[in-house]
Design an enzyme around this catalytic site. Structure first.
Site, short mmCIF file in Angstrom:
data_model
loop_
_atom_site.label_atom_id
_atom_site.label_comp_id
_atom_site.label_asym_id
_atom_site.label_seq_id
_atom_site.Cartn_x
_atom_site.Cartn_y
_atom_site.Cartn_z
N TYR A 16 1.34 1.12 8.21
CA TYR A 16 1.31 0.99 6.76
C TYR A 16 0.53 -0.27 6.41
O TYR A 16 0.70 -1.31 7.05
CB TYR A 16 2.73 0.87 6.20
CG TYR A 16 2.79 0.54 4.73
CD1 TYR A 16 2.90 1.55 3.78
CD2 TYR A 16 2.68 -0.78 4.28
CE1 TYR A 16 2.93 1.26 2.42
CE2 TYR A 16 2.70 -1.08 2.93
CZ TYR A 16 2.83 -0.06 2.00
OH TYR A 16 2.85 -0.35 0.66
N GLU A 18 -2.39 1.10 -1.54
CA GLU A 18 -1.44 1.47 -0.51
C GLU A 18 -2.10 2.48 0.43
O GLU A 18 -2.65 3.48 -0.03
CB GLU A 18 -0.22 2.09 -1.17
CG GLU A 18 1.03 1.92 -0.36
CD GLU A 18 2.26 2.38 -1.11
OE1 GLU A 18 2.24 3.43 -1.74
OE2 GLU A 18 3.27 1.65 -1.04
#
Ligand code: ADP
Ligand code: MG
Length: 390
Positions: free
Chosen positions: A109, A197
């Site tokens: 991530y 993101e």
């Protein structure tokens, strides 16, 4: 403003942030054509909506043949996709992105957000990619590495190393990762983004990094200097009440409380919501009518507030600085003729000509308009009115 995954990836590419090759389609035929154009033998059909969690909701499917591309595209196009971010009503899928299948060795991530307390962008990385990062933050916050970047010095090697070592990357991948993170920081800064993101950031079988997903949000106030980003706006993805409000110069954000708020100035609007909370109530919305509150904008404000069926009372809190209170009082009276306001309206007007305004409202003798002397008094009355105790 938010954009779709395919648009975020288009921006990433301009900055040499690696992304899989992909093509957008709005029909099944186009999806099939695109898969053929991309070549290869594995494709991923991805619903394009402004929400994450598409995979779990059935909006991301791996196809191993052209027939499967056709099958999945026809299933996904036109479906109402429900994810944990869309709410139970879901979102209609009007576009699919056809992407080459990537050989995934590991899912990480990587994100960049503005940390308002630190007043700096913060880069976040985690080995727990592909999952809901909110859950990781809650259950194992130590698995998220956060590095704040002071914009006056910009992204430096040491920021990258702190992230790479935190992720436990092998030595030969550290340089590649730093290059990736540095490019992403540039994407964030140069486009006035509020959020980026990448979940998952994939490590491929050959040890390269690639952005498999992409989410970007932008600072609305900076869109004026990014016409190419503003052109990416997809109005069909935005809240229809918020959009209608913005067409009338009103900033409206729906919330889940019971007291509709109509205020001039964002700061006063925030203060009003806090005071309502303090008095034991819950705001149903944020609404800033801006500097030119008149009968039309007030009427539009009432109309939008009252579309929300949870609203039990409205609190109008306006400070007459640029606008005069007597004009607003007349505007409110006129607005009640234009819109059927069926809930109690507590009005607090202060500033220029406040006394005249109070007289105008009292003399009008409208039963459901209640005047308040100050912010605290107004909030208290609004809370009582919403409970039917006034
Ligand atoms: P969302 O976060 O909305 O569910 P993602 O783009 O993250 O959507 O996709 C969900 C999952 O689908 C990813 O975690 C990955 O496992 C898989 N996936 C997505 N795109 C590809 C691709 N191009 N190649 C291989 N797998 C993919
Ligand atoms: Mg994702």
């Amino acid at each position: 403003m938010n954009v779709h995954e395919y648009q975020a990836k288009e921006i990433f590419s301009k900055y040499n942030v690696p992304v899989p090759r992909g093509l957008l389609a709005t029909t099944v035929e186009e999806a099939v054509e695109n898969a053929k154009k991309l070549g290869g033998n594995i494709w991923v059909v991805k619903a394009q909506i402004h929400a994450g969690g598409r995979g779990l909701g059935g909006g991301v499917k791996v196809a191993k043949s052209i027939e499967e591309v056709q099958k999945y595209a026809s299933e996904i196009l036109g479906m109402t996709l429900v994810t944990h971010q869309t709410g139970p009503e879901g979102k209609l899928v009007q576009k699919v992105y056809i992407e080459e299948g990537v050989d995934i060795a590991d899912e990480l991530y990587l994100g960049v957000v503005l940390d308002r307390a630190k007043e700096m962008p913060v880069i976040m990385a985690s080995t727990e990619g592909g999952m809901e990062i909110e859950k990781v933050a809650e259950e194992s916050p130590e698995k998220i590495i956060k590095v704040a970047v002071d914009p006056t010095i910009g992204f430096q090697g040491f920021h990258g190393r702190e992230l790479a070592f935190g992720l436990g990357l092998p030595k030969e991948q550290v340089g590649k990762f730093i290059k990736f993170a540095s490019a992403l920081y540039r994407v964030y800064m140069e486009n006035d983004a509020e959020l980026i993101e990448i979940n998952p950031l994939v490590k491929t079988g050959s040890g390269d990094f690639i952005a498999l997903d992409g989410k970007m949000g932008f600072d609305d106030s900076a869109l004026g200097r990014h016409p190419e980003i503003e052109a990416m706006r997809d109005l069909s993805e935005e809240d229809s009440d918020e959009r209608e409000a913005s067409e009338y110069g009103l900033s409206y954000v729906a919330l889940d409380g019971e007291i509709g708020c109509m205020v001039n100035g964002a700061g006063l609007a925030m203060g009003t919501m806090d005071t309502i909370n303090y008095m034991g109530g819950t705001p149903a919305n944020f609404l800033d009518v801006g500097g030119k509150a008149n009968a039309q904008t007030v009427a539009k404000g009432f109309e939008i507030i009252l579309k929300n069926k949870n609203v039990k009372a409205i609190f109008v809190n306006i400070f007459g600085g640029i606008v005069r209170c007597d004009r607003i009082a007349n505007g409110i009276l006129e607005a009640t003729k234009l819109v059927d306001v069926h809930v109690p309206v507590v009005v607090r007007l202060d500033g220029t000509n406040a006394k005249e305004a109070a007289e105008i409202l009292q003399n009008a003798g409208i039963k459901n308009i209640i005047t308040a002397s100050d912010l605290g008094d107004g909030a208290k009355k609004a809370v009582l009115a919403a409970k039917g105790e006034l």
